[in-house]
Design an enzyme around this catalytic site. Structure first.
Site, PDB file in Angstrom:
ATOM      1  N   ASN A 198       0.803  -1.237   0.000  1.00 32.59           N
ATOM      2  CA  ASN A 198       0.000   0.000   0.000  1.00 32.59           C
ATOM      3  C   ASN A 198       0.836   1.288   0.000  1.00 32.59           C
ATOM      4  O   ASN A 198       0.368   2.321  -0.463  1.00 32.59           O
ATOM      5  CB  ASN A 198      -1.041  -0.003   1.128  1.00 32.59           C
ATOM      6  CG  ASN A 198      -0.447  -0.105   2.503  1.00 32.59           C
ATOM      7  OD1 ASN A 198       0.716  -0.502   2.661  1.00 32.59           O
ATOM      8  ND2 ASN A 198      -1.215   0.240   3.518  1.00 32.59           N
ATOM      9  N   LYS A 221      13.374  -6.183  -0.259  1.00 35.95           N
ATOM     10  CA  LYS A 221      12.491  -7.101  -0.996  1.00 35.95           C
ATOM     11  C   LYS A 221      11.166  -6.348  -1.104  1.00 35.95           C
ATOM     12  O   LYS A 221      10.395  -6.297  -0.157  1.00 35.95           O
ATOM     13  CB  LYS A 221      12.307  -8.390  -0.190  1.00 35.95           C
ATOM     14  CG  LYS A 221      11.784  -9.615  -0.920  1.00 35.95           C
ATOM     15  CD  LYS A 221      10.612  -9.445  -1.828  1.00 35.95           C
ATOM     16  CE  LYS A 221       9.263  -9.803  -1.280  1.00 35.95           C
ATOM     17  NZ  LYS A 221       8.178  -9.548  -2.257  1.00 35.95           N
ATOM     18  N   THR A 224       5.347  -7.442  -4.378  1.00 38.19           N
ATOM     19  CA  THR A 224       5.246  -7.690  -5.825  1.00 38.19           C
ATOM     20  C   THR A 224       4.397  -6.596  -6.484  1.00 38.19           C
ATOM     21  O   THR A 224       4.824  -6.006  -7.478  1.00 38.19           O
ATOM     22  CB  THR A 224       4.696  -9.102  -6.075  1.00 38.19           C
ATOM     23  OG1 THR A 224       5.652 -10.009  -5.516  1.00 38.19           O
ATOM     24  CG2 THR A 224       4.538  -9.389  -7.546  1.00 38.19           C
ATOM     25  N   GLU A 293       5.733  -3.990  11.700  1.00 35.37           N
ATOM     26  CA  GLU A 293       4.572  -3.083  11.630  1.00 35.37           C
ATOM     27  C   GLU A 293       3.475  -3.875  10.941  1.00 35.37           C
ATOM     28  O   GLU A 293       3.542  -4.081   9.732  1.00 35.37           O
ATOM     29  CB  GLU A 293       4.890  -1.868  10.766  1.00 35.37           C
ATOM     30  CG  GLU A 293       6.162  -1.143  11.110  1.00 35.37           C
ATOM     31  CD  GLU A 293       6.429   0.033  10.162  1.00 35.37           C
ATOM     32  OE1 GLU A 293       6.365  -0.133   8.942  1.00 35.37           O
ATOM     33  OE2 GLU A 293       6.695   1.112  10.680  1.00 35.37           O
ATOM     34  N   CYS A 327      -3.103   0.882   6.939  1.00 35.33           N
ATOM     35  CA  CYS A 327      -3.057   0.189   8.233  1.00 35.33           C
ATOM     36  C   CYS A 327      -3.797   1.004   9.284  1.00 35.33           C
ATOM     37  O   CYS A 327      -4.418   0.454  10.184  1.00 35.33           O
ATOM     38  CB  CYS A 327      -1.617  -0.078   8.657  1.00 35.33           C
ATOM     39  SG  CYS A 327      -0.622   1.402   8.803  1.00 35.33           S
TER      40      CYS A 327
HETATM   41  P1  NAP Z   1       1.573  -8.934   3.233  1.00 33.43           P
HETATM   42  O1  NAP Z   1       0.799  -9.806   2.345  1.00 33.43           O
HETATM   43  O2  NAP Z   1       1.895  -9.397   4.607  1.00 33.43           O
HETATM   44  O3  NAP Z   1       2.930  -8.595   2.451  1.00 33.43           O
HETATM   45  C1  NAP Z   1       3.880  -7.697   2.978  1.00 33.43           C
HETATM   46  C2  NAP Z   1       5.227  -7.988   2.360  1.00 33.43           C
HETATM   47  O4  NAP Z   1       5.669  -9.281   2.764  1.00 33.43           O
HETATM   48  C3  NAP Z   1       5.231  -7.994   0.835  1.00 33.43           C
HETATM   49  O5  NAP Z   1       6.429  -7.435   0.391  1.00 33.43           O
HETATM   50  C4  NAP Z   1       5.186  -9.485   0.510  1.00 33.43           C
HETATM   51  O6  NAP Z   1       5.716  -9.798  -0.747  1.00 33.43           O
HETATM   52  C5  NAP Z   1       6.075 -10.006   1.614  1.00 33.43           C
HETATM   53  N1  NAP Z   1       5.938 -11.436   1.905  1.00 33.43           N
HETATM   54  C6  NAP Z   1       4.909 -12.263   1.626  1.00 33.43           C
HETATM   55  N2  NAP Z   1       5.190 -13.513   2.082  1.00 33.43           N
HETATM   56  C7  NAP Z   1       6.404 -13.454   2.669  1.00 33.43           C
HETATM   57  C8  NAP Z   1       7.228 -14.395   3.331  1.00 33.43           C
HETATM   58  N3  NAP Z   1       6.860 -15.656   3.498  1.00 33.43           N
HETATM   59  N4  NAP Z   1       8.420 -13.983   3.813  1.00 33.43           N
HETATM   60  C9  NAP Z   1       8.811 -12.707   3.668  1.00 33.43           C
HETATM   61  N5  NAP Z   1       8.076 -11.761   3.047  1.00 33.43           N
HETATM   62  C10 NAP Z   1       6.885 -12.137   2.555  1.00 33.43           C
HETATM   63  O7  NAP Z   1       0.854  -7.515   3.405  1.00 33.43           O
HETATM   64  P2  NAP Z   1       0.242  -6.574   2.266  1.00 33.43           P
HETATM   65  O8  NAP Z   1      -1.003  -7.187   1.739  1.00 33.43           O
HETATM   66  O9  NAP Z   1       1.310  -6.179   1.305  1.00 33.43           O
HETATM   67  O10 NAP Z   1      -0.109  -5.264   3.112  1.00 33.43           O
HETATM   68  C11 NAP Z   1      -1.308  -5.127   3.823  1.00 33.43           C
HETATM   69  C12 NAP Z   1      -1.103  -5.386   5.293  1.00 33.43           C
HETATM   70  O11 NAP Z   1      -0.040  -4.569   5.771  1.00 33.43           O
HETATM   71  C13 NAP Z   1      -2.328  -4.993   6.116  1.00 33.43           C
HETATM   72  O12 NAP Z   1      -2.536  -5.970   7.097  1.00 33.43           O
HETATM   73  C14 NAP Z   1      -1.918  -3.665   6.747  1.00 33.43           C
HETATM   74  O13 NAP Z   1      -2.598  -3.369   7.940  1.00 33.43           O
HETATM   75  C15 NAP Z   1      -0.456  -3.889   6.957  1.00 33.43           C
HETATM   76  N6  NAP Z   1       0.264  -2.613   7.074  1.00 33.43           N
HETATM   77  C16 NAP Z   1       0.736  -2.264   8.307  1.00 33.43           C
HETATM   78  C17 NAP Z   1       1.371  -1.041   8.459  1.00 33.43           C
HETATM   79  C18 NAP Z   1       1.898  -0.605   9.805  1.00 33.43           C
HETATM   80  O14 NAP Z   1       2.660   0.327   9.834  1.00 33.43           O
HETATM   81  N7  NAP Z   1       1.505  -1.236  10.909  1.00 33.43           N
HETATM   82  C19 NAP Z   1       1.521  -0.191   7.365  1.00 33.43           C
HETATM   83  C20 NAP Z   1       1.021  -0.585   6.131  1.00 33.43           C
HETATM   84  C21 NAP Z   1       0.396  -1.817   5.991  1.00 33.43           C
HETATM   85  P3  NAP Z   1       4.735 -10.162  -1.986  1.00 33.43           P
HETATM   86  O15 NAP Z   1       4.018  -8.910  -2.316  1.00 33.43           O
HETATM   87  O16 NAP Z   1       5.680 -10.603  -3.032  1.00 33.43           O
HETATM   88  O17 NAP Z   1       3.821 -11.252  -1.510  1.00 33.43           O
END
Ligand code: NAP
Length: 525
Positions: A198, A221, A224, A293, A327
């Site tokens: 995001n 990393k 995607t 986070e 988030c």
């Molecule tokens: P996500 O699916 O957890 O993915 C986050 C990152 O992790 C992406 O770069 C993803 O790569 C990577 N990833 C996926 N599987 C992994 C693995 N097994 N090992 C290491 N890395 C891996 O989250 P998202 O859908 O991108 O983002 C939405 C979430 O982020 C929501 O829950 C939101 O609340 C949270 N968020 C939290 C904050 C905060 O500051 N607390 C800020 C923004 C967003 P790929 O894209 O290649 O799968």
């Protein structure tokens, strides 16, 4: 398009974006690529290299390992683990030299990168529009904010890392003044940064800049969806002239390369932002500092004496900006029954003015990032429908585009009362006491942010104290930033505290040098 020429080297003749290592843009020997689908058109938009590093040593039997090695050999993917290993080696070597580079020089590089980033805001923002359907103006804002974050981090780093501590031994009982302890902050080594889709630029630089100013090297990393915007951002750091190997960017699906990266022995710190994946990573990572986070279910508690116009505008802005994919979006409204009708009516009136459509047209509500996200959101809506929530608008979806929806009379047995939709769908729970609202907030597994609306500041402070969240906003929707504010989640929402100063500190460790003086009987007269 202004400034596009500086980005030609990051893509190959077949329009596949390269990965970045050892100061160069490279093609992976895997020969694999991942398609990035445009959430609006639902057509492939870009391709990035896939560093297919399926981890081997968890697979149990030796026969299975041999089988996988054969698969690698036949399909030509085996060397990509080697590529990541090389990235880690180069990163380690570059870090040793960087840690000895004067602090003011490190800051100079960061200021240069920030200026280049801002200069090329248009092409980077265009990627954000196409990859993650971010509304055009917000996309530009993300890049500019990122440049500002990098500059601020450089300034802050020079100040806080330029100071150490001197301690003397005779403050502790039984000691003479025979020891002086000099303590200062030193880098951790190689920092692995994994941001979410995001804010693929802003949440990448919020890790890159503190890591670099503190004297670490950095392996990124990117998500995607958002990888191409992140690769453009990395090119801005490349153009700023950082030493070779100090910054690397490896692409590929997290599910493919994630474990290999996060469990790599060359990594000394992981800074991750995303969903539940972070919980799994924290269980697998070795004994290294983690900055996590994660998700949130930010509650908005509305008291009877609140300014209801202020409440409504904050619910709409907080709940529906970037289609709820933040988030810190308002994710559940907990409103006192006596003012609930009025709040719902005011929110509905403001929601009717939200524009729905394409990010290129800068609409308020744009398609959510993927079909699977849209399906997940729809699942929450249908569950609420079956359990008789009141729909304030008709539910409407076309492809990944979901029209903004307010669900009234939501009860705790509905999934949407607890789960994070990450879409333009917001539940309202009517409460009969403030305690009920606090109880709902604290019963959540998440604890990122929350907000309370009341004109009574004493009540607001007491409610803030009672809410188990990293931050509570009084009379405003939850939000991250300004970026130097501390930002943290409790429970499943994270580990550690972020914000520029906290991130710099987190990416360092304390080093002490103790000067032992001659025995106290020796005096200078
Ligand atoms: P996500 O699916 O957890 O993915 C986050 C990152 O992790 C992406 O770069 C993803 O790569 C990577 N990833 C996926 N599987 C992994 C693995 N097994 N090992 C290491 N890395 C891996 O989250 P998202 O859908 O991108 O983002 C939405 C979430 O982020 C929501 O829950 C939101 O609340 C949270 N968020 C939290 C904050 C905060 O500051 N607390 C800020 C923004 C967003 P790929 O894209 O290649 O799968």
């Amino acid at each position: 398009m202004a400034g596009t020429d500086v980005f030609t080297e990051i893509v190959d003749g077949e329009q596949v974006y390269k990965y970045y290592a050892d100061g160069e843009w490279k093609k992976s020997a895997s020969g694999k690529s991942v398609s990035i689908v445009n959430p609006t058109t639902r057509e492939p938009q870009y391709k990035v290299q896939e560093l297919a590093c399926v981890i081997r040593f968890h697979c149990g039997s030796i026969f299975f390992i041999v089988f996988l090695c054969l698969v690698d050999w036949v399909f030509g993917t085996a060397c990509t683990q080697e590529e990541v290993n090389k990235v880690m080696e180069a990163s380690k070597a570059a870090q040793k030299l960087w840690a000895r580079t004067p602090l003011w020089k490190r800051a100079e590089h960061l200021h240069k990168a920030a200026a280049i980033l801002k200069e090329h805001k248009a092409p980077i923002a265009e990627c954000l529009v196409k990859e993650i359907a971010k509304p055009a103006k917000d996309a530009v804002t993300e890049v500019v904010r990122s440049g500002d974050l990098v500059s601020y981090t450089a300034e802050e780093g020079v100040r806080i890392l330029g100071e150490g501590k001197l301690l003397v031994s005779d403050s502790f009982p039984g000691n003479e003044r025979s020891k002086y302890c000099l303590s200062s902050k030193v880098p951790l080594g190689v920092v692995l940064a994994i941001p979410p889709f995001n804010y693929p630029v802003n949440l990448a630089v919020s890790k890159i800049a503190p890591a670099l100013i503190a004297g670490n090297s950095l392996v990124l990393k990117p998500p995607t969806q958002g990888a191409v915007a992140a690769l453009h951002m990395i090119q801005c750091f490349h153009l700023a002239g950082f030493p070779k190997g100090l910054i690397s960017c490896v692409t590929g699906k997290g599910s493919e390369i994630g474990d290999f990266l996060t469990m790599h022995p060359g990594v000394n710190c992981i800074s991750f932002t995303g969903g539940d994946t972070g919980i799994a990573i924290s269980k697998k990572a070795g004994m290294i500092p983690l900055q996590m986070e994660l998700g949130g279910k930010d509650a908005c508690i509305v008291l009877e004496d609140a300014d209801l116009d202020l409440v409504a505008s904050n619910i709409v802005k907080g709940g529906y900006s970037y289609s709820g994919q933040r988030c810190t979006a308002v994710k559940v409204v907990l409103v006192m029954e006596s003012v609930a009708d009025a709040v719902v009516e005011k929110v509905k009136a403001k929601m009717a003015k939200l524009s729905v459509g394409s990010p290129e047209d800068d609409c308020d509500i744009t398609p959510v990032v993927s079909e699977s996200s849209a399906n997940f959101i729809e699942g929450l809506v249908m569950d609420a429908k079956e359990k008789a929530a009141t729909f304030c608008q008709e539910y409407r979806r076309e492809g990944n585009l979901i029209w903004p929806l307010l669900l009234d009379h939501v009860r705790p047995d509905m999934r949407i009362a607890w789960e994070e939709p990450f879409g333009p769908v917001l539940p309202v729970i009517r409460i009969s006491s403030v305690e009920e609202g606090i109880h709902h907030c604290n019963a959540s597994n998440f604890g990122l942010q929350g907000c309370v609306f009341t004109r009574d500041i004493n009540k607001a402070i007491l409610i803030s104290d009672a809410m188990e969240t990293g931050t509570v906003q009084i009379n405003s929707a939850p939000a991250r930033g300004p970026d130097h504010f501390p930002f943290q989640g409790l429970k499943d929402s994270g580990i550690g505290s972020q914000g520029i100063t906290n991130s710099i500190n987190m990416m360092t460790k304390i080093k002490s040098t103790v000067i032992n003086l001659p025995s106290p009987s020796y005096t200078m007269g």
